[in-house]
Write a protein that holds these residues in place. Structure first.
Motif, PDB file in Angstrom:
ATOM      1  N   UNK A 129       0.844  -1.171   0.000  1.00  0.00           N
ATOM      2  CA  UNK A 129       0.000   0.000   0.000  1.00  0.00           C
ATOM      3  C   UNK A 129       0.889   1.233   0.000  1.00  0.00           C
ATOM      4  N   UNK A 130       0.485   2.207  -0.765  1.00  0.00           N
ATOM      5  CA  UNK A 130       1.224   3.466  -0.837  1.00  0.00           C
ATOM      6  C   UNK A 130       0.478   4.546  -0.053  1.00  0.00           C
ATOM      7  N   UNK A 131       1.127   5.688   0.115  1.00  0.00           N
ATOM      8  CA  UNK A 131       0.477   6.819   0.768  1.00  0.00           C
ATOM      9  C   UNK A 131      -0.779   7.232  -0.001  1.00  0.00           C
ATOM     10  N   UNK A 132      -0.702   7.203  -1.321  1.00  0.00           N
ATOM     11  CA  UNK A 132      -1.875   7.564  -2.136  1.00  0.00           C
ATOM     12  C   UNK A 132      -3.032   6.592  -1.898  1.00  0.00           C
ATOM     13  N   UNK A 133      -2.728   5.278  -1.798  1.00  0.00           N
ATOM     14  CA  UNK A 133      -3.757   4.281  -1.512  1.00  0.00           C
ATOM     15  C   UNK A 133      -4.393   4.547  -0.148  1.00  0.00           C
ATOM     16  N   UNK A 134      -3.548   4.825   0.842  1.00  0.00           N
ATOM     17  CA  UNK A 134      -4.011   5.088   2.203  1.00  0.00           C
ATOM     18  C   UNK A 134      -4.948   6.298   2.230  1.00  0.00           C
ATOM     19  N   UNK A 135      -4.516   7.391   1.643  1.00  0.00           N
ATOM     20  CA  UNK A 135      -5.327   8.611   1.655  1.00  0.00           C
ATOM     21  C   UNK A 135      -6.633   8.418   0.887  1.00  0.00           C
ATOM     22  N   UNK A 136      -6.580   7.708  -0.233  1.00  0.00           N
ATOM     23  CA  UNK A 136      -7.799   7.424  -0.991  1.00  0.00           C
ATOM     24  C   UNK A 136      -8.734   6.534  -0.175  1.00  0.00           C
ATOM     25  N   UNK A 137      -8.176   5.592   0.554  1.00  0.00           N
ATOM     26  CA  UNK A 137      -8.990   4.724   1.403  1.00  0.00           C
ATOM     27  C   UNK A 137      -9.683   5.491   2.507  1.00  0.00           C
ATOM     28  N   UNK A 138      -8.991   6.441   3.103  1.00  0.00           N
ATOM     29  CA  UNK A 138      -9.622   7.273   4.138  1.00  0.00           C
ATOM     30  C   UNK A 138     -10.761   8.089   3.559  1.00  0.00           C
ATOM     31  N   UNK A 139     -10.526   8.689   2.419  1.00  0.00           N
ATOM     32  CA  UNK A 139     -11.542   9.524   1.783  1.00  0.00           C
ATOM     33  C   UNK A 139     -12.724   8.682   1.344  1.00  0.00           C
ATOM     34  N   UNK A 140     -12.438   7.543   0.737  1.00  0.00           N
ATOM     35  CA  UNK A 140     -13.507   6.653   0.279  1.00  0.00           C
ATOM     36  C   UNK A 140     -14.338   6.118   1.427  1.00  0.00           C
ATOM     37  N   UNK A 141     -13.702   5.777   2.535  1.00  0.00           N
ATOM     38  CA  UNK A 141     -14.431   5.263   3.693  1.00  0.00           C
ATOM     39  C   UNK A 141     -15.324   6.339   4.290  1.00  0.00           C
ATOM     40  N   UNK A 142     -14.831   7.562   4.350  1.00  0.00           N
ATOM     41  CA  UNK A 142     -15.632   8.656   4.900  1.00  0.00           C
ATOM     42  C   UNK A 142     -16.842   8.926   4.023  1.00  0.00           C
ATOM     43  N   UNK A 143     -16.657   8.884   2.711  1.00  0.00           N
ATOM     44  CA  UNK A 143     -17.782   9.124   1.799  1.00  0.00           C
ATOM     45  C   UNK A 143     -18.807   8.004   1.912  1.00  0.00           C
ATOM     46  N   UNK A 144     -18.346   6.772   2.043  1.00  0.00           N
ATOM     47  CA  UNK A 144     -19.258   5.641   2.155  1.00  0.00           C
ATOM     48  C   UNK A 144     -20.029   5.684   3.474  1.00  0.00           C
ATOM     49  N   UNK A 145     -19.371   6.161   4.534  1.00  0.00           N
ATOM     50  CA  UNK A 145     -20.009   6.206   5.844  1.00  0.00           C
ATOM     51  C   UNK A 145     -21.094   7.263   5.940  1.00  0.00           C
ATOM     52  N   UNK A 146     -20.799   8.476   5.453  1.00  0.00           N
ATOM     53  CA  UNK A 146     -21.748   9.549   5.720  1.00  0.00           C
ATOM     54  C   UNK A 146     -21.790  10.649   4.669  1.00  0.00           C
ATOM     55  N   UNK A 147     -21.260  10.402   3.501  1.00  0.00           N
ATOM     56  CA  UNK A 147     -21.294  11.426   2.481  1.00  0.00           C
ATOM     57  C   UNK A 147     -20.299  12.542   2.702  1.00  0.00           C
ATOM     58  N   UNK A 148     -19.470  12.409   3.678  1.00  0.00           N
ATOM     59  CA  UNK A 148     -18.463  13.399   4.068  1.00  0.00           C
ATOM     60  C   UNK A 148     -17.291  13.341   3.100  1.00  0.00           C
ATOM     61  N   UNK A 149     -16.582  14.436   2.975  1.00  0.00           N
ATOM     62  CA  UNK A 149     -15.423  14.493   2.088  1.00  0.00           C
ATOM     63  C   UNK A 149     -14.151  14.020   2.772  1.00  0.00           C
ATOM     64  N   UNK A 150     -14.247  13.464   3.968  1.00  0.00           N
ATOM     65  CA  UNK A 150     -13.059  12.935   4.628  1.00  0.00           C
ATOM     66  C   UNK A 150     -12.405  13.913   5.572  1.00  0.00           C
ATOM     67  N   UNK A 151     -13.199  14.601   6.390  1.00  0.00           N
ATOM     68  CA  UNK A 151     -12.616  15.586   7.290  1.00  0.00           C
ATOM     69  C   UNK A 151     -12.077  14.994   8.578  1.00  0.00           C
ATOM     70  N   UNK A 152     -12.256  13.690   8.789  1.00  0.00           N
ATOM     71  CA  UNK A 152     -11.678  13.032   9.947  1.00  0.00           C
ATOM     72  C   UNK A 152     -12.614  12.879  11.131  1.00  0.00           C
ATOM     73  N   UNK A 153     -13.778  13.495  11.106  1.00  0.00           N
ATOM     74  CA  UNK A 153     -14.700  13.351  12.223  1.00  0.00           C
ATOM     75  C   UNK A 153     -15.181  11.916  12.311  1.00  0.00           C
TER      76      UNK A 153
END
Length: 69
Positions: free
Chosen positions: A1-25
């Motif tokens: 896994x690369x840093x790009x994969x990690x960051x995309x995974x965080x953003x994708x998970x946040x969007x899937x969870x609540x429509x959020x753009x990945x602000x970390x909440x």
């Protein structure tokens, strides 16, 4: 896994969870001692900065593509 994969995974998970753009909440915090990632030093930096894990499900497609070569 690369840093790009990690960051995309965080953003994708946040969007899937609540429509959020990945602000970390609402993220779970990383625990334990940070370790180096010699295959991609930027990955360790990104994980330290974001402080949140990414789960395999969020990056499965990119991990499988990497295994296929």
């Amino acid at each position: 896994m690369t840093a790009a994969d990690y960051l995309a995974g965080l953003t994708g998970a946040a969007k899937a969870d609540d429509g959020d753009a990945g602000d970390g909440e609402g993220r779970v915090a990383l625990t334990g001692r940070p370790v180096p990632t010699p295959w991609d030093p930027a990955l360790a930096d990104a994980m330290r900065e974001q402080g949140s894990p990414v789960y395999e499900e969020a990056v499965a497609d990119s991990l499988l593509a990497d295994l296929r070569g």
